[in-house]
Design a protein around this motif. Structure first.
Motif, PDB file in Angstrom:
ATOM      1  N   THR A   3     -74.559 -72.740  28.258  1.00 32.74           N
ATOM      2  CA  THR A   3     -73.831 -71.659  27.594  1.00 32.74           C
ATOM      3  C   THR A   3     -73.071 -70.806  28.604  1.00 32.74           C
ATOM      4  OG1 THR A   3     -75.854 -71.524  26.297  1.00 32.74           O
ATOM      5  CG2 THR A   3     -74.092 -69.983  25.744  1.00 32.74           C
ATOM      6  N   GLN A   4     -71.776 -70.632  28.361  1.00 36.12           N
ATOM      7  CA  GLN A   4     -70.989 -69.677  29.126  1.00 36.12           C
ATOM      8  C   GLN A   4     -70.259 -68.810  28.118  1.00 36.12           C
ATOM      9  OE1 GLN A   4     -70.075 -73.189  29.768  1.00 36.12           O
ATOM     10  NE2 GLN A   4     -71.969 -73.255  30.922  1.00 36.12           N
ATOM     11  N   LYS A   5     -70.358 -67.513  28.322  1.00 36.84           N
ATOM     12  CA  LYS A   5     -69.818 -66.611  27.315  1.00 36.84           C
ATOM     13  C   LYS A   5     -68.550 -65.944  27.818  1.00 36.84           C
ATOM     14  CE  LYS A   5     -71.626 -62.826  24.794  1.00 36.84           C
ATOM     15  NZ  LYS A   5     -72.041 -61.773  25.689  1.00 36.84           N
ATOM     16  N   ASN A  47     -65.840 -65.487  32.424  1.00 40.15           N
ATOM     17  CA  ASN A  47     -66.867 -66.225  31.705  1.00 40.15           C
ATOM     18  C   ASN A  47     -68.233 -65.888  32.282  1.00 40.15           C
ATOM     19  OD1 ASN A  47     -65.872 -68.165  29.622  1.00 40.15           O
ATOM     20  ND2 ASN A  47     -64.460 -68.633  31.294  1.00 40.15           N
ATOM     21  N   SER A  78     -70.012 -70.727  36.006  1.00 43.72           N
ATOM     22  CA  SER A  78     -69.667 -71.200  34.664  1.00 43.72           C
ATOM     23  C   SER A  78     -68.775 -72.425  34.742  1.00 43.72           C
ATOM     24  CB  SER A  78     -68.931 -70.108  33.893  1.00 43.72           C
ATOM     25  OG  SER A  78     -69.720 -68.980  33.743  1.00 43.72           O
TER      26      SER A  78
END
Lengths: 287, 140
Positions: free
Chosen positions: A181-183, A174, A238
């Protein structure tokens, strides 16, 4: 008044839950700062490493390392998955796993087998249930992951890449964008994807000590290790960010539940009093 | 007096960066002294000292347990290993990670875990039922 008492116990238990979520939220808020500091501290190494690897990749022409050249047929792929050790962090892990599962299904349809190395308890538990080949695992990295803890799992994958048993290696983690926001991110590690920064037109070569092959092997191994380590730190930050947000919303929900339960409780109490009075009045009238 | 930029970084922290007159390190093939405008060179480092002579003649000394030394005309980069590394140790680490995975797979259907999950499920059902009853009571 039996109903009223039940409601009161319920309110108390929700209030306790709220205390827990608030405590967790505050703990994560302080840990996230530390995690970000760690991320910052390891950045110079990652940057220097990237530069050196870039120089190496474009300088050397006499010897082609297997890590740098892509293979034509892909029969088996490897994944290094970084997850958290603990839960209560919203959809952080499940978002990552879902993305990964879609990829694994694609590979399976193409009759490509998948090897998995899992870092973190959550990935361990999740992937041992699936019909995938779990070849290595590490967990309990703690608040300050050390690169020593990752060497083993990385070596498993690098070795099987060198031996030709996997043809591609991907890293799943992540990415920490910001607190909200964590992608979920999948990065290809091997073969090293050719990037623009690596392909500038300079014609020179290093002096190698002792020889190009072993130095290159060493540098590229360290490079992969630093990428995985950096990803672990990103994932840690994250985790705390996601937990903070999840706990905040859980706390808000608990507050809402308490409010509505209090309303119900008051109504029930009021109804009971009214009933009692009317009974007394009724009784007095009968006499 | 010309100088060369020197960066010494460890995986978990930055150790030193600044201008240096001379950088001395223990390479795989022997001691190296890097002066400004050295030819590009890359080598592995043996565990040992990295000495940095600053402009004012002061000498700083760092211990590294191995790593990589890269020399570009204008910059010397030392990528220090924080961990003590050796082939045997790396292999042992890999073996440990593998054993971890095997142990996980061995107790795939952990009886204790199933029991725990069941207990949690029962609790959740009981809670749901309580809420249901509460709703019924308050509506009347």
């Amino acid at each position: 008044m039996a109903g009223a008492r039940e409601i009161r116990t319920k309110i108390k238990s929700v209030a306790n839950t709220r205390k827990v979520t608030r405590a967790l939220e505050m703990v994560s808020a302080s840990k996230i700062r530390k995690a970000q500091e760690l991320m910052r501290a390891s950045r110079p190494y990652a940057r220097a490493m990237r530069q050196v690897a870039g120089h190496v990749a474009r300088a050397n022409t006499e010897f082609k390392h297997p890590f740098l050249s892509s293979r034509e047929s892909v029969k088996r792929v490897g994944y290094i998955i970084i997850s958290t050790d603990r839960g209560l962090c919203g959809g952080l892990n499940s978002n990552l796993f879902r993305k990964l599962l879609a990829e694994i299904r694609d590979w399976n349809e193409k009759n490509v087998e998948v090897d998995i190395v899992a870092i973190g308890t959550k990935a361990n538990v999740f992937f041992r249930r699936l019909k995938v080949n779990l070849v290595g695992s590490a967990s309990h990295l703690g608040e300050k992951p050390k690169i020593e803890q990752l060497i083993g799992v990385i070596k498993i994958m690098l070795d099987s890449y060198s031996a030709g048993s996997i043809d591609r290696l991907t890293l799943a983690y992540n990415d920490f964008v910001n607190t909200m926001t964590q992608k979920p991110t999948l990065d290809q590690l091997l073969p090293l994807p050719p990037s623009d920064s690596l392909a500038t037109a300079h014609d020179w070569d290093y002096l190698y000590e002792p020889d190009a092959e072993s130095v290159l092997e060493h540098v590229l191994t360290r490079y992969i290790e630093s990428l995985v380590y950096q990803a672990t730190l990103e994932n840690l930050a994250s985790e705390h960010a996601a937990r903070m947000v999840a706990m905040k919303s859980a706390g808000d929900n608990a507050k809402k539940a308490i409010d509505s339960l209090t309303l119900v409780y008051n109504k029930v109490r009021q109804a009971a009093i009214t009933q009692e009075i009317s009974e007394i009045v009724g009784g007095a009238a009968a006499v | 007096m010309s100088t060369i930029r020197c960066d010494i970084v460890g995986a978990e922290s930055e150790i030193f960066h600044g201008q240096a007159k001379l950088v001395i390190a223990t390479g795989e093939a022997g001691e190296l002294g890097i002066a400004p405008r050295h030819a590009p060179l890359i080598t592995r480092l043996k565990p040992g000292q990295v000495r940095v002579q600053l402009e004012n003649g002061e000498e700083l000394c760092f211990y590294v347990s191995g790593g990589i030394l890269e020399v570009q005309p204008q910059v010397v980069t030392v990528l220090a290993d924080t961990a003590i590394r050796a082939k045997d140790l790396d292999e042992a680490a890999a073996r440990r990670a593998k054993e971890n995975a095997e142990r996980l797979l061995a107790n795939r259907a952990d009886a204790v875990e199933i029991a725990q999950a069941q207990a949690e499920l029962m609790q959740a059902i009981a809670q749901l039922r309580a809420i249901e009853q509460l709703r019924k009571q308050t509506r009347h």
